[in-house]
Design a protein around this motif. Structure first.
Motif, PDB file in Angstrom:
ATOM      1  N   GLY A 117     -85.165  52.147  23.916  1.00  0.00           N
ATOM      2  CA  GLY A 117     -85.080  50.559  23.459  1.00  0.00           C
ATOM      3  C   GLY A 117     -83.932  49.967  24.031  1.00  0.00           C
ATOM      4  N   ASN A 118     -83.187  50.399  24.952  1.00  0.00           N
ATOM      5  CA  ASN A 118     -81.937  49.615  25.495  1.00  0.00           C
ATOM      6  C   ASN A 118     -82.315  48.688  26.673  1.00  0.00           C
ATOM      7  OD1 ASN A 118     -80.148  51.150  23.673  1.00  0.00           O
ATOM      8  ND2 ASN A 118     -80.075  52.742  25.160  1.00  0.00           N
ATOM      9  N   VAL A 119     -81.965  47.613  26.611  1.00  0.00           N
ATOM     10  CA  VAL A 119     -82.234  46.654  27.817  1.00  0.00           C
ATOM     11  C   VAL A 119     -81.124  46.685  28.802  1.00  0.00           C
ATOM     12  CG1 VAL A 119     -83.002  44.380  28.238  1.00  0.00           C
ATOM     13  CG2 VAL A 119     -83.427  45.413  26.194  1.00  0.00           C
ATOM     14  N   PHE A 120     -81.496  46.768  30.319  1.00  0.00           N
ATOM     15  CA  PHE A 120     -80.302  46.408  31.041  1.00  0.00           C
ATOM     16  C   PHE A 120     -81.023  45.322  32.122  1.00  0.00           C
ATOM     17  CE2 PHE A 120     -80.613  50.991  29.720  1.00  0.00           C
ATOM     18  CZ  PHE A 120     -79.289  51.288  29.550  1.00  0.00           C
ATOM     19  N   TRP A 121     -79.766  44.798  32.364  1.00  0.00           N
ATOM     20  CA  TRP A 121     -79.937  43.604  33.365  1.00  0.00           C
ATOM     21  C   TRP A 121     -78.944  43.875  34.654  1.00  0.00           C
ATOM     22  CZ3 TRP A 121     -82.045  38.854  33.649  1.00  0.00           C
ATOM     23  CH2 TRP A 121     -81.594  37.870  34.870  1.00  0.00           C
ATOM     24  N   ASN A 122     -79.732  44.286  35.816  1.00  0.00           N
ATOM     25  CA  ASN A 122     -79.132  44.849  36.855  1.00  0.00           C
ATOM     26  C   ASN A 122     -78.195  45.978  36.657  1.00  0.00           C
ATOM     27  OD1 ASN A 122     -80.464  42.877  38.320  1.00  0.00           O
ATOM     28  ND2 ASN A 122     -78.976  41.280  38.408  1.00  0.00           N
ATOM     29  N   ASP A 135     -79.787  41.028  23.267  1.00  0.00           N
ATOM     30  CA  ASP A 135     -80.982  39.904  23.360  1.00  0.00           C
ATOM     31  C   ASP A 135     -80.092  38.408  23.673  1.00  0.00           C
ATOM     32  OD1 ASP A 135     -82.674  41.750  22.676  1.00  0.00           O
ATOM     33  OD2 ASP A 135     -82.924  41.013  20.773  1.00  0.00           O
ATOM     34  N   ILE A 136     -78.825  38.174  23.208  1.00  0.00           N
ATOM     35  CA  ILE A 136     -78.322  36.861  23.285  1.00  0.00           C
ATOM     36  C   ILE A 136     -77.863  36.846  24.738  1.00  0.00           C
ATOM     37  CG2 ILE A 136     -76.449  35.464  22.410  1.00  0.00           C
ATOM     38  CD1 ILE A 136     -76.770  36.679  19.820  1.00  0.00           C
ATOM     39  N   THR A 137     -77.054  37.928  25.268  1.00  0.00           N
ATOM     40  CA  THR A 137     -76.685  37.987  26.627  1.00  0.00           C
ATOM     41  C   THR A 137     -77.842  37.758  27.707  1.00  0.00           C
ATOM     42  OG1 THR A 137     -75.030  39.501  25.839  1.00  0.00           O
ATOM     43  CG2 THR A 137     -75.159  39.122  28.328  1.00  0.00           C
ATOM     44  N   LEU A 138     -78.958  38.481  27.369  1.00  0.00           N
ATOM     45  CA  LEU A 138     -80.048  38.438  28.358  1.00  0.00           C
ATOM     46  C   LEU A 138     -80.580  36.927  28.384  1.00  0.00           C
ATOM     47  CD1 LEU A 138     -82.434  39.785  29.922  1.00  0.00           C
ATOM     48  CD2 LEU A 138     -83.666  40.151  27.519  1.00  0.00           C
ATOM     49  N   GLN A 148     -78.951  34.260  27.813  1.00  0.00           N
ATOM     50  CA  GLN A 148     -77.809  33.570  28.623  1.00  0.00           C
ATOM     51  C   GLN A 148     -78.092  33.826  30.215  1.00  0.00           C
ATOM     52  OE1 GLN A 148     -74.426  34.984  26.817  1.00  0.00           O
ATOM     53  NE2 GLN A 148     -74.405  33.358  25.191  1.00  0.00           N
ATOM     54  N   TYR A 149     -78.246  35.145  30.591  1.00  0.00           N
ATOM     55  CA  TYR A 149     -78.513  35.319  31.848  1.00  0.00           C
ATOM     56  C   TYR A 149     -79.772  34.571  32.454  1.00  0.00           C
ATOM     57  CZ  TYR A 149     -74.975  39.210  31.844  1.00  0.00           C
ATOM     58  OH  TYR A 149     -73.744  39.832  32.134  1.00  0.00           O
ATOM     59  N   LEU A 150     -80.662  34.678  31.865  1.00  0.00           N
ATOM     60  CA  LEU A 150     -82.096  33.831  31.997  1.00  0.00           C
ATOM     61  C   LEU A 150     -81.900  32.428  32.370  1.00  0.00           C
ATOM     62  CD1 LEU A 150     -84.561  36.152  29.930  1.00  0.00           C
ATOM     63  CD2 LEU A 150     -84.111  36.013  32.241  1.00  0.00           C
ATOM     64  N   GLU A 151     -81.164  31.839  31.221  1.00  0.00           N
ATOM     65  CA  GLU A 151     -80.561  30.374  31.390  1.00  0.00           C
ATOM     66  C   GLU A 151     -80.013  30.136  32.440  1.00  0.00           C
ATOM     67  OE1 GLU A 151     -81.911  27.967  29.604  1.00  0.00           O
ATOM     68  OE2 GLU A 151     -82.928  29.276  28.409  1.00  0.00           O
ATOM     69  N   ALA A 152     -78.984  31.113  33.066  1.00  0.00           N
ATOM     70  CA  ALA A 152     -78.071  30.793  34.170  1.00  0.00           C
ATOM     71  C   ALA A 152     -79.211  30.921  35.504  1.00  0.00           C
ATOM     72  CB  ALA A 152     -77.067  31.719  34.107  1.00  0.00           C
ATOM     73  N   THR A 153     -80.106  31.679  35.360  1.00  0.00           N
ATOM     74  CA  THR A 153     -80.715  31.898  36.533  1.00  0.00           C
ATOM     75  C   THR A 153     -81.874  30.658  36.746  1.00  0.00           C
ATOM     76  OG1 THR A 153     -82.757  33.096  35.471  1.00  0.00           O
ATOM     77  CG2 THR A 153     -80.763  34.363  36.671  1.00  0.00           C
ATOM     78  N   LYS A 154     -82.150  29.826  35.947  1.00  0.00           N
ATOM     79  CA  LYS A 154     -82.910  28.680  36.104  1.00  0.00           C
ATOM     80  C   LYS A 154     -82.069  27.575  36.849  1.00  0.00           C
ATOM     81  CE  LYS A 154     -86.157  27.671  34.306  1.00  0.00           C
ATOM     82  NZ  LYS A 154     -87.410  27.694  34.929  1.00  0.00           N
ATOM     83  N   SER A 155     -80.804  27.520  36.848  1.00  0.00           N
ATOM     84  CA  SER A 155     -79.896  26.636  37.428  1.00  0.00           C
ATOM     85  C   SER A 155     -79.630  26.832  38.838  1.00  0.00           C
ATOM     86  CB  SER A 155     -78.537  26.322  36.646  1.00  0.00           C
ATOM     87  OG  SER A 155     -77.733  27.708  36.812  1.00  0.00           O
TER      88      SER A 155
END
Length: 141
Positions: free
Chosen positions: A71-76, A82-85, A87-94
């Motif tokens: 159940g661990n989530v990895f970003w790259n 969940d909160i960091t994920l 934030q990363y998703l919001e950053a990619t929108k810009s």
């Protein structure tokens, strides 16, 4: 169906004629089969829509979300919560153009965790989402 006549002595038949009964039952069976609603097995998924006229031909960067069996989530390849994920998703929108997001859960990952992460992705309004690694599920279903 064969119909039996009376005896030669002119007495009436003692057997009931079942031909009309069978005909009525067949008609009712056909009407019942016709009125049964068609079963549709579909899962409604909001997939991102592709623009009709692509604005650029530049290949944007790709980000990958991976969920392991625990159940661990990895970003790259970096573990995130969940909160960091979010934030990363919001950053990619810009970023222009918006980078693609590749989503790859492990075959034995819990469905609840996968659903939870997909809900985070949907709330972030990601428009470029792809499911990768589907070949690992070949023959499972």
């Amino acid at each position: 169906m064969a119909m039996s006549g009376g005896r030669d002595d002119g007495e009436p038949m003692n057997e009931m004629n079942t031909t009309p009964l069978i005909d009525v039952m067949l008609v009712l069976l056909i009407m019942f089969i016709i009125t049964i609603p068609i079963q549709t097995h579909a899962v409604k998924i909001d997939l991102p829509q592709t623009p009709k006229n692509p604005t650029t031909t530049v290949e944007p960067t790709k980000n990958k979300i991976f969920i392991d069996a625990n159940g661990n989530v990895f970003w790259n390849s970096q573990q995130v919560d969940d909160i960091t994920l979010q934030q990363y998703l919001e950053a990619t929108k810009s970023i222009d153009p918006e980078p693609e997001l590749h989503f790859q859960p492990a075959p034995d990952a819990k469905y609840d965790k996968v659903d939870h992460v997909l809900a985070i992705v949907k709330r972030a309004n990601v428009t470029k989402l792809g499911f990768v690694g589907n070949d690992q599920y070949q023959g499972v279903f």
